[in-house]
Design a protein around this motif. Structure first.
Motif, PDB file in Angstrom:
ATOM      1  N   TYR A 183     -25.002 -23.806  41.046  1.00  0.00           N
ATOM      2  CA  TYR A 183     -26.465 -23.988  41.049  1.00  0.00           C
ATOM      3  C   TYR A 183     -26.854 -24.954  39.945  1.00  0.00           C
ATOM      4  O   TYR A 183     -26.332 -24.890  38.827  1.00  0.00           O
ATOM      5  CB  TYR A 183     -27.168 -22.654  40.830  1.00  0.00           C
ATOM      6  N   THR A 184     -27.798 -25.866  40.257  1.00  0.00           N
ATOM      7  CA  THR A 184     -28.301 -26.837  39.284  1.00  0.00           C
ATOM      8  C   THR A 184     -29.789 -26.598  39.067  1.00  0.00           C
ATOM      9  O   THR A 184     -30.589 -26.701  40.014  1.00  0.00           O
ATOM     10  CB  THR A 184     -28.080 -28.281  39.777  1.00  0.00           C
ATOM     11  N   ASP A 185     -30.196 -26.262  37.841  1.00  0.00           N
ATOM     12  CA  ASP A 185     -31.605 -25.975  37.549  1.00  0.00           C
ATOM     13  C   ASP A 185     -32.502 -27.172  37.828  1.00  0.00           C
ATOM     14  O   ASP A 185     -33.628 -27.024  38.316  1.00  0.00           O
ATOM     15  CB  ASP A 185     -31.772 -25.555  36.086  1.00  0.00           C
ATOM     16  N   ALA A 186     -32.017 -28.363  37.485  1.00  0.00           N
ATOM     17  CA  ALA A 186     -32.872 -29.556  37.593  1.00  0.00           C
ATOM     18  C   ALA A 186     -33.321 -29.785  39.028  1.00  0.00           C
ATOM     19  O   ALA A 186     -34.453 -30.218  39.273  1.00  0.00           O
ATOM     20  CB  ALA A 186     -32.132 -30.780  37.056  1.00  0.00           C
ATOM     21  N   THR A 187     -32.427 -29.521  39.973  1.00  0.00           N
ATOM     22  CA  THR A 187     -32.770 -29.753  41.383  1.00  0.00           C
ATOM     23  C   THR A 187     -33.109 -28.469  42.126  1.00  0.00           C
ATOM     24  O   THR A 187     -33.558 -28.518  43.266  1.00  0.00           O
ATOM     25  CB  THR A 187     -31.604 -30.437  42.102  1.00  0.00           C
ATOM     26  N   GLN A 188     -32.855 -27.310  41.474  1.00  0.00           N
ATOM     27  CA  GLN A 188     -33.066 -26.006  42.094  1.00  0.00           C
ATOM     28  C   GLN A 188     -32.233 -25.867  43.371  1.00  0.00           C
ATOM     29  O   GLN A 188     -32.662 -25.246  44.343  1.00  0.00           O
ATOM     30  CB  GLN A 188     -34.553 -25.761  42.396  1.00  0.00           C
ATOM     31  N   GLN A 189     -31.043 -26.443  43.358  1.00  0.00           N
ATOM     32  CA  GLN A 189     -30.199 -26.447  44.542  1.00  0.00           C
ATOM     33  C   GLN A 189     -28.870 -25.744  44.269  1.00  0.00           C
ATOM     34  O   GLN A 189     -28.318 -25.834  43.166  1.00  0.00           O
ATOM     35  CB  GLN A 189     -29.922 -27.877  45.014  1.00  0.00           C
ATOM     36  N   ALA A 190     -28.377 -25.066  45.316  1.00  0.00           N
ATOM     37  CA  ALA A 190     -27.061 -24.441  45.293  1.00  0.00           C
ATOM     38  C   ALA A 190     -26.128 -25.292  46.148  1.00  0.00           C
ATOM     39  O   ALA A 190     -26.425 -25.553  47.324  1.00  0.00           O
ATOM     40  CB  ALA A 190     -27.132 -23.015  45.829  1.00  0.00           C
ATOM     41  N   LYS A 191     -24.984 -25.738  45.561  1.00  0.00           N
ATOM     42  CA  LYS A 191     -24.013 -26.540  46.289  1.00  0.00           C
ATOM     43  C   LYS A 191     -22.863 -25.629  46.727  1.00  0.00           C
ATOM     44  O   LYS A 191     -22.172 -25.035  45.899  1.00  0.00           O
ATOM     45  CB  LYS A 191     -23.496 -27.675  45.400  1.00  0.00           C
ATOM     46  N   LEU A 192     -22.673 -25.492  48.055  1.00  0.00           N
ATOM     47  CA  LEU A 192     -21.603 -24.682  48.618  1.00  0.00           C
ATOM     48  C   LEU A 192     -20.496 -25.611  49.097  1.00  0.00           C
ATOM     49  O   LEU A 192     -20.774 -26.687  49.647  1.00  0.00           O
ATOM     50  CB  LEU A 192     -22.121 -23.851  49.795  1.00  0.00           C
ATOM     51  N   SER A 193     -19.219 -25.193  48.908  1.00  0.00           N
ATOM     52  CA  SER A 193     -18.092 -26.026  49.348  1.00  0.00           C
ATOM     53  C   SER A 193     -16.963 -25.121  49.854  1.00  0.00           C
ATOM     54  O   SER A 193     -16.869 -23.947  49.469  1.00  0.00           O
ATOM     55  CB  SER A 193     -17.603 -26.923  48.209  1.00  0.00           C
ATOM     56  N   TRP A 194     -16.096 -25.671  50.715  1.00  0.00           N
ATOM     57  CA  TRP A 194     -14.954 -24.942  51.265  1.00  0.00           C
ATOM     58  C   TRP A 194     -13.938 -25.944  51.807  1.00  0.00           C
ATOM     59  O   TRP A 194     -14.235 -27.138  51.911  1.00  0.00           O
ATOM     60  CB  TRP A 194     -15.400 -23.968  52.361  1.00  0.00           C
ATOM     61  N   ARG A 195     -12.745 -25.422  52.140  1.00  0.00           N
ATOM     62  CA  ARG A 195     -11.722 -26.277  52.720  1.00  0.00           C
ATOM     63  C   ARG A 195     -11.800 -26.201  54.239  1.00  0.00           C
ATOM     64  O   ARG A 195     -12.135 -25.162  54.809  1.00  0.00           O
ATOM     65  CB  ARG A 195     -10.323 -25.864  52.236  1.00  0.00           C
ATOM     66  N   LYS A 196     -11.416 -27.280  54.876  1.00  0.00           N
ATOM     67  CA  LYS A 196     -11.511 -27.359  56.334  1.00  0.00           C
ATOM     68  C   LYS A 196     -10.501 -26.428  56.994  1.00  0.00           C
ATOM     69  O   LYS A 196      -9.350 -26.328  56.587  1.00  0.00           O
ATOM     70  CB  LYS A 196     -11.264 -28.802  56.789  1.00  0.00           C
ATOM     71  N   ASN A 197     -10.950 -25.740  58.041  1.00  0.00           N
ATOM     72  CA  ASN A 197     -10.045 -24.900  58.831  1.00  0.00           C
ATOM     73  C   ASN A 197      -9.092 -25.762  59.650  1.00  0.00           C
ATOM     74  O   ASN A 197      -9.417 -26.891  60.043  1.00  0.00           O
ATOM     75  CB  ASN A 197     -10.840 -24.002  59.776  1.00  0.00           C
ATOM     76  N   ALA A 198      -7.900 -25.175  59.958  1.00  0.00           N
ATOM     77  CA  ALA A 198      -6.873 -25.928  60.684  1.00  0.00           C
ATOM     78  C   ALA A 198      -6.947 -25.740  62.195  1.00  0.00           C
ATOM     79  O   ALA A 198      -6.297 -26.483  62.943  1.00  0.00           O
ATOM     80  CB  ALA A 198      -5.482 -25.515  60.189  1.00  0.00           C
ATOM     81  N   GLU A 199      -7.704 -24.749  62.687  1.00  0.00           N
ATOM     82  CA  GLU A 199      -7.730 -24.475  64.121  1.00  0.00           C
ATOM     83  C   GLU A 199      -8.163 -25.708  64.913  1.00  0.00           C
ATOM     84  O   GLU A 199      -9.147 -26.367  64.567  1.00  0.00           O
ATOM     85  CB  GLU A 199      -8.683 -23.315  64.443  1.00  0.00           C
ATOM     86  N   MET A 200      -7.423 -25.989  66.007  1.00  0.00           N
ATOM     87  CA  MET A 200      -7.784 -27.127  66.861  1.00  0.00           C
ATOM     88  C   MET A 200      -9.008 -26.837  67.715  1.00  0.00           C
ATOM     89  O   MET A 200      -9.668 -27.764  68.188  1.00  0.00           O
ATOM     90  CB  MET A 200      -6.602 -27.496  67.766  1.00  0.00           C
ATOM     91  N   ASP A 201      -9.311 -25.544  67.960  1.00  0.00           N
ATOM     92  CA  ASP A 201     -10.466 -25.203  68.801  1.00  0.00           C
ATOM     93  C   ASP A 201     -11.689 -24.832  67.962  1.00  0.00           C
ATOM     94  O   ASP A 201     -12.613 -24.184  68.449  1.00  0.00           O
ATOM     95  CB  ASP A 201     -10.110 -24.049  69.750  1.00  0.00           C
ATOM     96  N   LEU A 202     -11.707 -25.246  66.693  1.00  0.00           N
ATOM     97  CA  LEU A 202     -12.850 -24.942  65.828  1.00  0.00           C
ATOM     98  C   LEU A 202     -14.120 -25.607  66.383  1.00  0.00           C
ATOM     99  O   LEU A 202     -14.093 -26.780  66.756  1.00  0.00           O
ATOM    100  CB  LEU A 202     -12.578 -25.438  64.412  1.00  0.00           C
ATOM    101  N   ALA A 203     -15.217 -24.841  66.438  1.00  0.00           N
ATOM    102  CA  ALA A 203     -16.476 -25.376  66.977  1.00  0.00           C
ATOM    103  C   ALA A 203     -17.485 -25.685  65.870  1.00  0.00           C
ATOM    104  O   ALA A 203     -18.188 -26.692  65.924  1.00  0.00           O
ATOM    105  CB  ALA A 203     -17.084 -24.398  67.975  1.00  0.00           C
TER     106      ALA A 203
END
Length: 658
Positions: A183-203
């Motif tokens: 979270y950044t106070d200046a922008t009041q924003q929460a930055k979420l991140s994750w790694r890409k899933n490997a499934e070929m049928d991911l929607a």
């Protein structure tokens, strides 16, 4: 097939196309003595035999297995009796149902983790094909495809794809890995991140949020398969917000929840220091800045029609309000998420009434009349006015309103003028005056500019009217005159006298008129007299102007039948407010009493007196009389024995009905 470039150890990289979920993407391939291909691209080896023995004649990378050769597939290879081997190791995520497909001429074999799944292995001139449904285990697995061409044209095509029908695929995707939030106070924003899933049928993925300690999750977004971050602007309430992420496949299966990631937002609060103040131009609204607020919402919700503003400033002036109307406001802060805080306690104010437009100050002997203009009827903002006085150059102002009592009058040009005469002034003294207005709640507006006057200095009488005319009517006389233009004109006075040998004598004041009037009706019975009229203007200092005279001879409408003298009673006739004539008779004290009275009206057409209906009540009423004329009545007293007295002649003027 995309062949690789022959390289040495000094070469940098080669770029090939790789198939990812059916899409072609650029894959960087290090060029070295041992060729390496980036998954999901295939490593391809070409042999000059059908047993895949020895060292391959060529090794490169291939994005897909879909080849057709009419001759040798590469330099140094025969056109018949060659073999091609493709291999790829990739992460299949949670795995699930897949379909393997193979087609081609001559020999085609497909292996999964070293286990043969498809075997089309014979020398043919025609193409053959086969599909096989398999369950792909989760994690990393290797596919190997062997192809040989014994004789003739060579053709091969091999592929694999997930089965996405919801009735077939019951395997959930893996929960996304590496989920985190900052979270950044200046922008009041929460930055979420994750790694890409490997499934070929991911929607898609789905991002959820809730306030810590609550149970209801809110869906924020459903980003696509290539997205690995999301930016949220939670309400800046100072609360802790929790997030989680799920992955969804094309069959509608979703992964387990990730572990929650939490942030604590900046606290944007209701503004303080809220003020609402009436001004001459509107209502000034102000408040203190709120840390973290990106804007403010101001609402006018009572008084004039409702209105709201969104502003980044900490004040505004509402100029769209009616003077003196009570208007109520409140304000709230808006954070970066668009959340509106609670509103402040409401406050009310009125726009000040306008400063009157000062006119002039007219001195009298020991008084001053002050005039001003103000649109106090149509706007409705003024309830009254206050008059202030200062002596000489003094700055000590004294209110003198209660000493003069302001009032309004209409001027000759049709405009209205307000005025007040300060009777508390002292003779031979210089004064300054200013005027302000106030509304129904007593809220006083701005003061006007100043005017000056010195008492006892006005000895100049207004000019006389240029023309005066007197017109004889059957009911009396109409006097008319021209307007006088003096600014301090207070009124006109009208005088009447008798014309004798060309001179106007025995004048008496009939009355006065306002400055707007240029006529006066003298309701005097027309009896043929020679009259004169004088019109004299008067100013505020009571200076009387020279009179202008007009002569007239009245119409003579007296009865042609003489009324005998000697009556012993009195009588009168008057015009009532309803338009009828009331005729009364009475016996003077000490004389004979009469039981009642009778009256008759003169009829000039028949030259006779027409009796009014007999009545036992006084006064006698003559209904439906003619207008615009003079009426004459004979009144007699009636004794108990029925005998009557000598008549008394009375008259009344009846002007035209308005």
């Amino acid at each position: 097939m995309i062949p690789t470039r022959r390289t040495t150890a000094a070469a940098a990289t080669a770029v090939v196309l790789a198939s990812v979920g059916g899409l072609l993407t650029a894959v960087a391939v290090p060029a070295s003595a041992a060729t390496t291909c980036t998954s999901p691209g295939y490593k391809r080896q070409l042999f000059a035999n059908t047993t895949f023995k020895g060292t391959p004649k060529k090794t490169d990378c291939d994005s897909a297995i879909d080849q057709s050769w009419s001759g040798a597939p590469a330099s140094g290879l025969p056109k018949d009796g060659f073999g091609v081997r493709w291999t790829v190791t990739r992460d299949f995520g949670s795995g699930g149902p897949f379909t393997l497909t193979a087609s081609g001429t001559d020999g085609v074999r497909v292996h999964l983790d070293g286990i043969r799944k498809i075997n089309l292995w014979s020398d043919t001139t025609g193409s053959r094909s086969k599909s096989l449904n398999v369950t792909m285990p989760g994690g990393r697995h290797t596919l190997r495809v062997d192809y040989v061409n014994w004789t003739g044209a060579a053709k091969v095509k091999v592929g694999y794809a997930p089965r996405t029908d919801a009735t077939v695929d019951k395997v959930e995707p893996l929960a996304p890995a590496g989920f985190a939030a900052t979270y950044t106070d200046a922008t009041q924003q929460a930055k979420l991140s994750w790694r890409k899933n490997a499934e070929m049928d991911l929607a898609r993925y789905r991002v959820y949020r809730r306030v810590a300690g609550t149970t209801g999750w809110q869906i924020l977004s459903s980003p696509g398969t290539t997205v690995t971050s999301y930016t949220d602007t939670p309400p800046a309430t100072g609360e802790t917000y929790e997030y989680l992420l799920r992955a969804f496949d094309k069959a509608g299966n979703h992964s387990a929840d990730t572990a929650t990631a939490s942030v604590t937002s900046l606290a944007v609060t209701t503004p303080t220091g809220f003020t609402v103040t009436g001004t001459d131009t509107g209502i000034a609204v102000g408040w203190d800045a709120v840390p973290g607020a990106v804007s403010y919402r101001v609402a006018r919700y009572s008084g004039d029609p409702g209105k709201s503003w969104q502003t980044t400033a900490t004040s505004l002036n509402d100029t769209g309000v009616t003077r003196s109307t009570r208007n109520t406001y409140h304000v709230a802060a808006v954070d970066a998420s668009g959340r509106v805080t609670a509103y402040t306690t409401a406050r009310t104010a009125r726009r000040l009434v306008a400063a009157p437009t000062i006119g002039q100050a007219f001195p009298r002997a020991s008084a001053v009349t002050v005039t001003w203009d103000a649109d106090w009827k149509s706007g409705g903002s003024y309830t009254g006015f206050r008059v202030y006085r200062a002596e000489g150059t003094s700055t000590d102002w004294t209110e003198v309103t209660d000493r003069c009592g302001w009032y309004e009058r209409e001027l000759a040009d049709g405009s209205d003028q307000l005025l007040c005469t300060d009777w508390s002034a002292v003779a031979r003294t210089a004064y300054r005056y200013t005027v302000s207005g106030f509304d129904s709640s007593g809220n006083e507006g701005l003061r006007s500019s100043e005017v000056t006057a010195t008492t006892g200095t006005d000895g100049q009488a207004p000019a006389a009217p240029t023309t005066v005319t007197a017109t004889a009517e059957d009911w009396g006389t109409t006097v008319s005159w021209s307007q006088v233009a003096d600014a301090d004109l207070y009124r006109y006075t009208v005088w009447r006298g008798t014309t004798v040998d060309g001179a106007c004598t025995d004048t008496e004041k009939l009355g006065y008129t306002a400055v707007t009037a240029t006529t006066y009706q003298d309701v005097d019975v027309a009896d043929g007299e020679n009259l004169c009229y004088v019109v004299r203007p008067v100013d505020f200092a009571e200076n009387v102007g020279a009179g202008t005279t007009a002569d007239v001879t009245e119409h003579d409408l007296r009865p042609t039948v003489e009324t005998p003298a000697g009556a012993t009673h009195a009588a009168s006739a008057s015009l009532s407010s309803s338009g009828s004539v009331q005729v009364s008779g009475w016996s003077p004290a000490g004389t004979e009493e009469y039981e009642r009275f009778r009256a008759a009206r003169w009829n000039p057409l028949t030259a006779t007196f027409d009796a009014l209906p007999d009545s036992d009540h006084e006064p006698l009423h003559d209904e439906n009389v003619p207008t615009g004329t003079s009426l004459w009545y004979q009144v007699v007293g009636v004794r108990e024995d029925g005998t009557t007295s000598l008549p008394v002649l009375v008259s009344v003027a009846v002007p035209p009905s308005s």
